[in-house]
Design an enzyme around this catalytic site. Structure first.
Site, PDB file in Angstrom:
ATOM      1  CG  ASN A   1      -2.074   1.761   1.535  1.00  0.00           C
ATOM      2  OD1 ASN A   1      -1.860   2.156   0.016  1.00  0.00           O
ATOM      3  ND2 ASN A   1      -2.662   1.003   2.042  1.00  0.00           N
TER       4      ASN A   1
ATOM      5  NE  ARG B   1      -6.634   1.515  -0.187  1.00  0.00           N
ATOM      6  CZ  ARG B   1      -6.129   2.557   0.083  1.00  0.00           C
ATOM      7  NH1 ARG B   1      -5.138   3.219   0.237  1.00  0.00           N
ATOM      8  NH2 ARG B   1      -7.238   3.850   0.202  1.00  0.00           N
TER       9      ARG B   1
ATOM     10  CG  HIS C   1     -12.900   3.411   3.025  1.00  0.00           C
ATOM     11  ND1 HIS C   1     -13.896   3.771   4.143  1.00  0.00           N
ATOM     12  CD2 HIS C   1     -12.032   3.604   3.675  1.00  0.00           C
ATOM     13  CE1 HIS C   1     -13.289   4.678   4.243  1.00  0.00           C
ATOM     14  NE2 HIS C   1     -12.243   4.851   4.232  1.00  0.00           N
TER      15      HIS C   1
ATOM     16  CG  HIS D   1     -14.085   1.344   6.418  1.00  0.00           C
ATOM     17  ND1 HIS D   1     -13.341   0.066   6.107  1.00  0.00           N
ATOM     18  CD2 HIS D   1     -13.466   2.652   6.885  1.00  0.00           C
ATOM     19  CE1 HIS D   1     -12.111   0.852   6.379  1.00  0.00           C
ATOM     20  NE2 HIS D   1     -11.792   2.135   6.539  1.00  0.00           N
TER      21      HIS D   1
ATOM     22  N   GLY E   1     -13.658   4.408  10.405  1.00  0.00           N
ATOM     23  CA  GLY E   1     -11.915   4.930  10.677  1.00  0.00           C
ATOM     24  C   GLY E   1     -11.860   6.562  11.173  1.00  0.00           C
ATOM     25  CG  ASN E   2      -9.415  10.536  10.727  1.00  0.00           C
ATOM     26  OD1 ASN E   2      -9.917  11.286  11.082  1.00  0.00           O
ATOM     27  ND2 ASN E   2      -7.489  10.964   9.545  1.00  0.00           N
TER      28      ASN E   2
ATOM     29  NE  ARG F   1     -11.315  12.405   3.849  1.00  0.00           N
ATOM     30  CZ  ARG F   1     -10.500  11.096   3.330  1.00  0.00           C
ATOM     31  NH1 ARG F   1     -12.218  10.220   4.003  1.00  0.00           N
ATOM     32  NH2 ARG F   1      -9.536  10.698   2.968  1.00  0.00           N
TER      33      ARG F   1
ATOM     34  CG  ASP G   1      -7.038   9.656  18.163  1.00  0.00           C
ATOM     35  OD1 ASP G   1      -7.787   9.280  19.435  1.00  0.00           O
ATOM     36  OD2 ASP G   1      -5.659   9.729  18.203  1.00  0.00           O
ATOM     37  CG  LEU G   2     -12.956   8.203  17.068  1.00  0.00           C
ATOM     38  CD1 LEU G   2     -13.086   7.018  15.811  1.00  0.00           C
ATOM     39  CD2 LEU G   2     -14.138   8.862  17.142  1.00  0.00           C
ATOM     40  NE  ARG G   3      -6.068   6.479  19.894  1.00  0.00           N
ATOM     41  CZ  ARG G   3      -4.929   6.388  19.143  1.00  0.00           C
ATOM     42  NH1 ARG G   3      -4.071   5.698  19.701  1.00  0.00           N
ATOM     43  NH2 ARG G   3      -3.978   7.073  18.608  1.00  0.00           N
TER      44      ARG G   3
ATOM     45  N   GLY H   1     -14.403   2.023  14.347  1.00  0.00           N
ATOM     46  CA  GLY H   1     -15.744   0.355  14.305  1.00  0.00           C
ATOM     47  C   GLY H   1     -15.591  -0.606  15.261  1.00  0.00           C
TER      48      GLY H   1
ATOM     49  CG  ASN I   1     -10.378  -0.611  18.140  1.00  0.00           C
ATOM     50  OD1 ASN I   1     -10.466  -2.484  19.259  1.00  0.00           O
ATOM     51  ND2 ASN I   1      -9.971  -0.719  17.338  1.00  0.00           N
TER      52      ASN I   1
ATOM     53  CD  GLU J   1      -8.812  -0.976   3.752  1.00  0.00           C
ATOM     54  OE1 GLU J   1      -9.043  -0.332   3.633  1.00  0.00           O
ATOM     55  OE2 GLU J   1      -7.542  -1.104   4.677  1.00  0.00           O
TER      56      GLU J   1
END
Length: 397
Positions: free
Chosen positions: A7, A88, A177, A202, A204-205, A235, A276-278, A327, A329, A382
């Site tokens: 990738n 990819r 994705h 899906h 993620g960021n 975004r 950052d989701l954390r 999704g 974690n 992926e």
């Protein structure tokens, strides 16, 4: 067969070396800051993770160093052991609906649509050319992130804009994705022993949602670019296009500035001041109001698409699946989404949701037995999807 899954980004190169068809990972790693004054890379050798700095002038240098590391660390005795490399490729336009062996014609076609993915396709092409030069006997395969979504019909992929834009300029919904959505579709098909109807989230960021009917994609939230669809980490997702010209006039800024703001400073970042989701989860637990607002908006957008796809699948849904970093974690995001799906008869099991964390090695169903639609949390992969597609194509030949 030893097979590399690659990738290549504009300044990065991620890789895994597999023994196929056993799908055994022999090594993995990544190169960062390619093209900068000083870069660095990591490679796993057995249980050891090696980290080094290097002057990575371009992708060709990164590939040369990678292959030298494979030899010097006795991961392979000869580069001839590597029989195939799967790459990819973010954008296949409307030309490719599946992975293909890379020929000169394929390279030219990928290059011809680079203006659809100016940051990604040229970088991927650099990676392909570098591997072709350094291991010329290996078969090269292109695995397109848009391919899985090419089964959408024209009522779905066309925009209500002048039809001439589609004919002349390829303006249409493509979706992204795709390697992840394909991997999860195949995973659930194996679990349920059927071609399933799914809604895949899906998260993620970058984030996208797809509707899968009998194992085939019929719709997806991302569009002409990855900025379409739901609100994401940075975004905006779907907005009224007139905001663009309005802000350009009011802020006295150009289109490039607005585009940067919509891609890099919107979404969760724009509302909560963080992406950052954390970090967001910690602030949410502390009841920080902008973060609470952002989570409410974010989960509303996800639910909107789930509800839309529930109707598109005529209410026949075998599973709702959460995957990717968030999704897999983030139990808070999942909880808030599933709570809002109560009108569809979806019921969360709070304890299962809290305990199902993929980074801790736990995946599975997080809904209660009485839920009308089971909700799964599943790890995506992926790189493995690239390896599987590449192996299948090489074996066909």
């Amino acid at each position: 067969m030893k097979l590399l899954s690659v990738n290549a980004g504009s300044s990065s190169l991620k890789f895994r070396l597999y023994e196929m068809p056993a799908e055994k990972v022999l090594t993995k790693g990544n190169f960062e800051r390619i093209g900068e004054e000083m870069g660095d890379y990591t490679i796993r050798v057995g249980d050891e993770k090696i980290h080094k700095s290097a002057h990575l002038q371009n992708h060709d240098i990164a590939v040369q160093i990678l292959l030298e590391e494979l030899i010097s660390n006795n991961i392979v005795k000869s580069l001839d052991e590597i029989e195939a490399v799967g790459h990819r490729i973010v954008h296949g336009g409307n030309k490719y609906s599946k992975s293909v062996v890379i020929t000169e014609r394929v390279l030219q076609e990928i290059e011809s649509i680079s203006d659809l993915a100016p940051l990604h396709n040229p970088a991927a092409l650099h990676g392909v050319k570098a591997f072709k030069e350094n291991i010329p006997n290996a078969k090269m395969v292109a695995c397109f992130d848009t391919a899985f979504h090419q089964t959408m019909d024209e009522t779905t992929y066309l925009y209500p804009v002048p039809y001439e834009w589609y004919i002349k300029y390829d303006v249409r919904k493509y979706g992204f994705h795709g390697l992840s959505h394909k991997f999860i579709t195949e995973k659930v098909a194996s679990l349920l022993a059927k071609a399933p109807n799914l809604i895949i989230c899906h998260i993620g960021n970058g984030a996208s949602i797809s509707a899968i009917k009998e194992g085939i994609c019929i719709d997806t939230s991302m569009g002409f670019t990855p900025n379409a669809g739901i609100m994401m980490g940075t975004r905006s997702g779907d907005i009224d296009y007139s905001i663009i010209s309005y802000i350009m006039k009011k802020a006295e800024r150009n289109l490039e500035w607005v585009d940067q703001k919509l891609n890099k400073a919107s979404g969760l970042q724009g509302i909560a001041g963080m992406s950052d989701l954390r970090d967001i989860d910690r602030a949410y637990d502390a009841n920080e109001q902008k973060v609470v607002l952002a989570i409410d908006m974010y989960t509303n957008k996800i639910v909107d698409y789930i509800a839309r796809y529930f109707m598109k699948l005529e209410g026949v849904v075998d599973a709702i699946c959460f995957t990717a970093g968030g999704g897999e974690n983030d139990d808070i995001i999942r909880r808030e989404v599933v709570k809002k799906l109560k009108p569809l008869g979806v019921i969360l099991d709070d304890e299962k949701n809290k305990n199902t964390i993929v980074r801790k090695g736990v995946e599975g169903i997080i809904s209660k037995n009485g839920s009308k639609i089971p909700v799964y949390v599943l790890a995506t992969d992926e790189e493995l999807m690239i390896a599987r597609d590449t192996y299948a194509i090489i074996e066909e030949k």
